[in-house]
Motif scaffolding. Structure first.
Motif, PDB file in Angstrom:
ATOM      1  N   UNK A  42      50.715 -29.434 -17.622  1.00 35.99           N
ATOM      2  CA  UNK A  42      50.916 -28.372 -18.614  1.00 35.99           C
ATOM      3  C   UNK A  42      50.400 -27.026 -18.099  1.00 35.99           C
ATOM      4  N   UNK A  43      50.353 -26.888 -16.774  1.00 35.30           N
ATOM      5  CA  UNK A  43      50.035 -25.638 -16.081  1.00 35.30           C
ATOM      6  C   UNK A  43      48.631 -25.124 -16.386  1.00 35.30           C
ATOM      7  N   UNK A  44      47.657 -26.034 -16.455  1.00 36.92           N
ATOM      8  CA  UNK A  44      46.263 -25.673 -16.709  1.00 36.92           C
ATOM      9  C   UNK A  44      45.445 -25.807 -15.431  1.00 36.92           C
ATOM     10  N   UNK A  45      44.513 -24.918 -15.248  1.00 43.57           N
ATOM     11  CA  UNK A  45      43.533 -25.058 -14.164  1.00 43.57           C
ATOM     12  C   UNK A  45      42.418 -25.961 -14.663  1.00 43.57           C
ATOM     13  N   UNK A  46      41.836 -26.754 -13.765  1.00 40.78           N
ATOM     14  CA  UNK A  46      40.778 -27.675 -14.181  1.00 40.78           C
ATOM     15  C   UNK A  46      39.702 -27.766 -13.112  1.00 40.78           C
ATOM     16  N   UNK A  47      38.455 -27.953 -13.583  1.00 41.70           N
ATOM     17  CA  UNK A  47      37.303 -28.155 -12.701  1.00 41.70           C
ATOM     18  C   UNK A  47      36.586 -29.404 -13.192  1.00 41.70           C
ATOM     19  N   UNK A  48      36.253 -30.304 -12.256  1.00 39.99           N
ATOM     20  CA  UNK A  48      35.487 -31.491 -12.624  1.00 39.99           C
ATOM     21  C   UNK A  48      34.040 -31.317 -12.184  1.00 39.99           C
ATOM     22  N   UNK A  49      33.135 -31.834 -12.991  1.00 45.13           N
ATOM     23  CA  UNK A  49      31.713 -31.856 -12.652  1.00 45.13           C
ATOM     24  C   UNK A  49      31.315 -33.302 -12.407  1.00 45.13           C
ATOM     25  N   UNK A  70      38.796 -27.159 -18.503  1.00 42.64           N
ATOM     26  CA  UNK A  70      40.212 -26.881 -18.366  1.00 42.64           C
ATOM     27  C   UNK A  70      40.510 -25.530 -19.004  1.00 42.64           C
ATOM     28  N   UNK A  71      41.394 -24.770 -18.373  1.00 37.21           N
ATOM     29  CA  UNK A  71      41.766 -23.466 -18.944  1.00 37.21           C
ATOM     30  C   UNK A  71      42.532 -23.627 -20.250  1.00 37.21           C
ATOM     31  N   UNK A  72      43.111 -24.782 -20.483  1.00 36.26           N
ATOM     32  CA  UNK A  72      43.855 -25.021 -21.724  1.00 36.26           C
ATOM     33  C   UNK A  72      42.996 -25.659 -22.810  1.00 36.26           C
ATOM     34  N   UNK A  73      42.101 -26.551 -22.426  1.00 36.70           N
ATOM     35  CA  UNK A  73      41.384 -27.352 -23.423  1.00 36.70           C
ATOM     36  C   UNK A  73      39.888 -27.072 -23.483  1.00 36.70           C
ATOM     37  N   UNK A  74      39.390 -26.241 -22.606  1.00 37.74           N
ATOM     38  CA  UNK A  74      37.962 -25.918 -22.621  1.00 37.74           C
ATOM     39  C   UNK A  74      37.113 -26.964 -21.917  1.00 37.74           C
ATOM     40  N   UNK A  75      35.885 -27.093 -22.383  1.00 38.91           N
ATOM     41  CA  UNK A  75      34.893 -27.930 -21.719  1.00 38.91           C
ATOM     42  C   UNK A  75      34.704 -29.252 -22.447  1.00 38.91           C
ATOM     43  N   UNK A  76      34.686 -30.354 -21.709  1.00 34.46           N
ATOM     44  CA  UNK A  76      34.393 -31.689 -22.254  1.00 34.46           C
ATOM     45  C   UNK A  76      33.250 -32.263 -21.435  1.00 34.46           C
ATOM     46  N   UNK A  77      32.140 -32.579 -22.092  1.00 36.22           N
ATOM     47  CA  UNK A  77      30.901 -32.989 -21.425  1.00 36.22           C
ATOM     48  C   UNK A  77      30.517 -34.401 -21.841  1.00 36.22           C
ATOM     49  N   UNK A  78      30.055 -35.200 -20.902  1.00 38.98           N
ATOM     50  CA  UNK A  78      29.584 -36.551 -21.199  1.00 38.98           C
ATOM     51  C   UNK A  78      28.214 -36.468 -21.872  1.00 38.98           C
TER      52      UNK A  78
END
Length: 145
Positions: A42-49, A70-78
């Motif tokens: 869906x053309x989003x940039x993403x960074x994994x931690x 993700x530039x589309x969905x924001x931050x998701x943290x464990x």
């Protein structure tokens, strides 16, 4: 290294195993690696931690996914706590010593001349990897004379 939290921005083409091949990241260190991922469908940039550590210098590098941005969905943290993430030592042997001391104490019961309590105290001291644990176990016996 273990007294701080680390964040490393690593090129997405570099593998974690190659980068940390000669580096020991102790089990009590929080070391996060941020890597950019390929653009999603869906053309989003993403960074994994990713959290990295070794249980022992001779053990392989262990990784744990901590979150994504993700530039589309924001931050998701464990939300898994640190001690749960480090709960498995993967067969590592931790050097320790045990010292056992046994003592027995007889206490006269107040107001009762026909009995006494004997308390046996077991003290176990474990010294391991810069920490000291003292376990005290008391066993009480009541005797009637």
């Amino acid at each position: 290294m273990s007294a701080a939290r680390w964040l490393l921005f690593l090129d997405r083409m570099m593998s974690l195993e190659d980068y940390f091949s000669n580096t020991h990241v102790p089990v009590n260190c929080e070391f996060l690696v941020a890597q950019e991922q390929d653009v999603t469908k869906d053309n989003c940039s993403a960074v994994t931690l990713t959290e990295v550590f070794r249980v022992h210098r001779t053990h392989p590098l262990l990784t744990y996914s901590r979150g994504t941005w993700s530039s589309c969905y924001g931050f998701a943290w464990s939300t898994v706590p640190f001690d749960v993430r480090r709960g498995n030592l993967h067969g590592a042997v931790i050097p320790s010593g045990i010292y056992s001391a046994v003592s027995s104490v007889a206490l006269r019961m107040a107001g009762n001349r026909n009995g006494y309590i004997r308390a046996t105290v077991y003290m176990i001291i474990r010294i391991s990897n810069k920490f000291l644990l003292v376990h005290v176990l008391c066993i009480f016996y009541y005797f009637v004379l």
